[in-house]
Design an enzyme around this catalytic site. Structure first.
Site, mmCIF file in Angstrom:
data_model
loop_
_atom_site.group_PDB
_atom_site.id
_atom_site.type_symbol
_atom_site.label_atom_id
_atom_site.label_comp_id
_atom_site.label_asym_id
_atom_site.label_seq_id
_atom_site.Cartn_x
_atom_site.Cartn_y
_atom_site.Cartn_z
ATOM 1 N N CYS A 134 0.889 -1.159 0.000
ATOM 2 C CA CYS A 134 0.000 0.000 0.000
ATOM 3 C C CYS A 134 0.921 1.201 0.000
ATOM 4 O O CYS A 134 1.582 1.470 0.996
ATOM 5 C CB CYS A 134 -0.920 0.010 1.224
ATOM 6 N N CYS A 179 -0.523 4.078 2.612
ATOM 7 C CA CYS A 179 -0.587 3.914 4.070
ATOM 8 C C CYS A 179 -0.370 2.441 4.409
ATOM 9 O O CYS A 179 0.762 1.976 4.394
ATOM 10 C CB CYS A 179 -1.908 4.451 4.621
ATOM 11 N N SER A 180 -1.448 1.704 4.688
ATOM 12 C CA SER A 180 -1.251 0.317 5.104
ATOM 13 C C SER A 180 -2.478 -0.529 4.794
ATOM 14 O O SER A 180 -2.779 -1.457 5.531
ATOM 15 C CB SER A 180 -0.946 0.262 6.598
ATOM 16 N N CYS A 181 -3.210 -0.228 3.722
ATOM 17 C CA CYS A 181 -4.423 -0.978 3.396
ATOM 18 C C CYS A 181 -4.060 -2.455 3.222
ATOM 19 O O CYS A 181 -3.063 -2.786 2.574
ATOM 20 C CB CYS A 181 -5.059 -0.434 2.118
HETATM 21 FE FE FE Z 1 -3.586 2.170 2.747
#
Ligand code: FE
Length: 208
Positions: free
Chosen positions: A110, A113-115
């Site tokens: 991602c 961010c951190s999906c």
């Molecule tokens: Fe994300």
């Protein structure tokens, strides 16, 4: 600095302290209660775990129709299996699978961010959120994969999938050689979280 991507040593502690401060503030303001965070974390730790992803991959390895469906209509494929309620709920919206095959290796990141597909893979590992990992895996995926010990020959195409709130990707790794006689449950144990992120291959079976 430690690890593959050069985090400062106290990075995790600093981030944990920030989270504790934020939680305390939310409790103080009456927005959440003392048990809220534990309850949500407990749900994701006990129900939404990589065991779900392992079952999906093992089925794809043993059922060609399912293997096709899981990449064309991931939600429909997931709904066919006996998995916990809530697979399509929080952080499980828009699950999407891609399949490794000879000549094609997929990696999930991602960049923003951190999906992450929580219901399939559990909570994202710490390094997945690291800005250096995110940038390098997008820019030079072959180099990063080599550093992580994933063997790729020059002819193999690397496809990098950028997860977002609209597509939470995970990888169906290739079925390891020497697994012909294994049951679906035995196959599932060869499927690591990292292999479903594309930063590792599925484990080889242990010698009989
Ligand atoms: Fe994300």
């Amino acid at each position: 600095m430690t690890g593959h991507f050069g985090h400062p040593d106290d990075r995790e502690e600093r981030s944990a302290a920030q989270v504790r401060a934020l939680e305390a503030l939310l409790i103080e303001k009456g927005i959440i209660t003392g048990g809220t965070v534990d309850k949500v974390l407990g749900y994701f730790e006990s129900e939404m775990t990589p065991l779900n992803g392992q079952k999906i991959v093992a089925r794809a390895w043993t059922d060609p129709d399912f293997a096709e469906l899981v990449v064309t209509d991931t939600a429909a494929a997931v709904a066919q299996l006996d998995l916990p309620i809530g697979m399509a709920g929080a952080e499980g919206e828009h699950l999407a699978a891609v399949r490794n095959e000879p000549g094609v290796h997929n990696v999930v990141i991602c960049t923003l961010c951190s999906c992450f597909p929580w219901p399939v893979l559990g909570l994202p590992p710490y390094w997945y959120k690291d800005p250096v990992f995110r940038a390098r895996a997008a820019r030079e995926p072959r180099v990063v994969l080599t550093e992580l010990g994933v063997p790729l020959d020059d002819d193999t195409e690397v496809r990098v999938w950028d997860s977002s709130g609209h597509s939470r990707w995970f990888v169906i790794p290739q079925r390891p050689a020497g697994t012909d006689g294994l049951s679906e449950a035995e196959l599932a144990r060869l499927v690591t979280t990292e292999s479903m992120m594309g930063v590792a291959l599925a484990d080889a079976p242990s010698p009989a």
